[in-house]
Design a protein around this motif. Structure first.
Motif, PDB file in Angstrom:
ATOM      1  N   ILE A 148      -6.541   2.613   5.811  1.00 43.46           N
ATOM      2  CA  ILE A 148      -6.784   1.280   6.375  1.00 43.46           C
ATOM      3  C   ILE A 148      -6.716   1.327   7.898  1.00 43.46           C
ATOM      4  O   ILE A 148      -7.586   0.772   8.585  1.00 43.46           O
ATOM      5  N   VAL A 149      -5.722   1.998   8.452  1.00 45.10           N
ATOM      6  CA  VAL A 149      -5.596   2.111   9.903  1.00 45.10           C
ATOM      7  C   VAL A 149      -6.811   2.813  10.488  1.00 45.10           C
ATOM      8  O   VAL A 149      -7.392   2.357  11.490  1.00 45.10           O
ATOM      9  N   ASP A 150      -7.227   3.923   9.866  1.00 40.17           N
ATOM     10  CA  ASP A 150      -8.409   4.649  10.349  1.00 40.17           C
ATOM     11  C   ASP A 150      -9.662   3.779  10.272  1.00 40.17           C
ATOM     12  O   ASP A 150     -10.502   3.797  11.173  1.00 40.17           O
ATOM     13  N   THR A 151      -9.779   3.001   9.219  1.00 40.30           N
ATOM     14  CA  THR A 151     -10.939   2.108   9.050  1.00 40.30           C
ATOM     15  C   THR A 151     -10.954   1.026  10.120  1.00 40.30           C
ATOM     16  O   THR A 151     -12.007   0.728  10.706  1.00 40.30           O
ATOM     17  N   VAL A 152      -9.807   0.430  10.383  1.00 42.39           N
ATOM     18  CA  VAL A 152      -9.722  -0.614  11.408  1.00 42.39           C
ATOM     19  C   VAL A 152     -10.078  -0.034  12.783  1.00 42.39           C
ATOM     20  O   VAL A 152     -10.823  -0.656  13.556  1.00 42.39           O
ATOM     21  N   LYS A 153      -9.576   1.149  13.084  1.00 41.31           N
ATOM     22  CA  LYS A 153      -9.894   1.785  14.367  1.00 41.31           C
ATOM     23  C   LYS A 153     -11.397   2.042  14.487  1.00 41.31           C
ATOM     24  O   LYS A 153     -11.998   1.773  15.535  1.00 41.31           O
ATOM     25  N   ALA A 154     -12.009   2.558  13.429  1.00 43.15           N
ATOM     26  CA  ALA A 154     -13.451   2.821  13.446  1.00 43.15           C
ATOM     27  C   ALA A 154     -14.245   1.531  13.594  1.00 43.15           C
ATOM     28  O   ALA A 154     -15.246   1.473  14.329  1.00 43.15           O
ATOM     29  N   LEU A 155     -13.807   0.487  12.931  1.00 38.81           N
ATOM     30  CA  LEU A 155     -14.469  -0.814  13.033  1.00 38.81           C
ATOM     31  C   LEU A 155     -14.376  -1.359  14.460  1.00 38.81           C
ATOM     32  O   LEU A 155     -15.359  -1.864  15.014  1.00 38.81           O
ATOM     33  N   LYS A 156     -13.212  -1.235  15.074  1.00 37.14           N
ATOM     34  CA  LYS A 156     -13.033  -1.699  16.454  1.00 37.14           C
ATOM     35  C   LYS A 156     -13.966  -0.945  17.398  1.00 37.14           C
ATOM     36  O   LYS A 156     -14.608  -1.557  18.267  1.00 37.14           O
ATOM     37  N   ILE A 157     -14.077   0.353  17.249  1.00 38.53           N
ATOM     38  CA  ILE A 157     -14.984   1.152  18.086  1.00 38.53           C
ATOM     39  C   ILE A 157     -16.420   0.679  17.905  1.00 38.53           C
ATOM     40  O   ILE A 157     -17.160   0.486  18.871  1.00 38.53           O
ATOM     41  N   SER A 158     -16.816   0.433  16.663  1.00 38.24           N
ATOM     42  CA  SER A 158     -18.171  -0.034  16.373  1.00 38.24           C
ATOM     43  C   SER A 158     -18.427  -1.416  16.976  1.00 38.24           C
ATOM     44  O   SER A 158     -19.492  -1.672  17.560  1.00 38.24           O
ATOM     45  N   CYS A 201       0.825  -1.215   0.000  1.00 34.60           N
ATOM     46  CA  CYS A 201       0.000   0.000   0.000  1.00 34.60           C
ATOM     47  C   CYS A 201       0.857   1.262   0.000  1.00 34.60           C
ATOM     48  O   CYS A 201       1.969   1.276   0.521  1.00 34.60           O
ATOM     49  N   SER A 202       0.270   2.315  -0.539  1.00 33.78           N
ATOM     50  CA  SER A 202       0.902   3.628  -0.431  1.00 33.78           C
ATOM     51  C   SER A 202       0.701   4.137   0.994  1.00 33.78           C
ATOM     52  O   SER A 202      -0.122   3.599   1.743  1.00 33.78           O
ATOM     53  N   SER A 203       1.419   5.193   1.372  1.00 32.67           N
ATOM     54  CA  SER A 203       1.265   5.724   2.732  1.00 32.67           C
ATOM     55  C   SER A 203      -0.160   6.247   2.955  1.00 32.67           C
ATOM     56  O   SER A 203      -0.710   6.096   4.053  1.00 32.67           O
ATOM     57  N   GLN A 204      -0.770   6.788   1.924  1.00 29.21           N
ATOM     58  CA  GLN A 204      -2.153   7.259   2.058  1.00 29.21           C
ATOM     59  C   GLN A 204      -3.105   6.069   2.260  1.00 29.21           C
ATOM     60  O   GLN A 204      -4.010   6.126   3.086  1.00 29.21           O
TER      61      GLN A 204
END
Length: 112
Positions: free
Chosen positions: A94-104, A86-89
């Motif tokens: 992906i990191v932000d998505t995983v964090k949001a999924l964990k919160i949910s 993956c690119s840095s973006q």
């Protein structure tokens, strides 16, 4: 050893690779009938055929023998392999998505 379960896993991996029974049988040098019987659990398979099937399906023999739970170390390894391409973006997304999924998941008390 549950040959029916092994056969079901072989079928699952074969379909996931987009292979027909004919194609996989040819790769392993067995008859289509024999492969069909293996997948339905109607026949035992030799160790050599078992190893050849795992190799053709590009899976570990343990994946065919045991129910695999995705442990943390394996999950981390798979995520790491994915992130390597993956690119840095993309990594940030992906990191932000995983964090949001964990919160949910926590919010909805989802447990394994």
């Amino acid at each position: 050893m549950n040959y029916c379960e092994i056969g079901q896993k072989i079928r699952k991996y074969r379909k996931a690779k987009g292979l027909s029974q004919e194609q996989l049988a040819e790769l392993v040098d067995i008859s289509v009938t024999h492969l069909s019987h293996i997948e339905t659990g109607n026949t035992k398979l030799s160790l050599q055929v078992f190893v050849d099937l795992a190799k053709a399906l590009e899976v570990q023999t343990d994946d065919l023998l045991y129910e695999q739970k995705l442990g943390k170390s394996k999950a981390i390894s798979e995520l790491s392999e994915t992130l390597d391409s993956c690119s840095s973006q993309q990594v940030r997304i992906i990191v932000d998505t995983v964090k949001a999924l964990k919160i949910s998941l926590d919010r909805h008390n989802v447990v394994d």
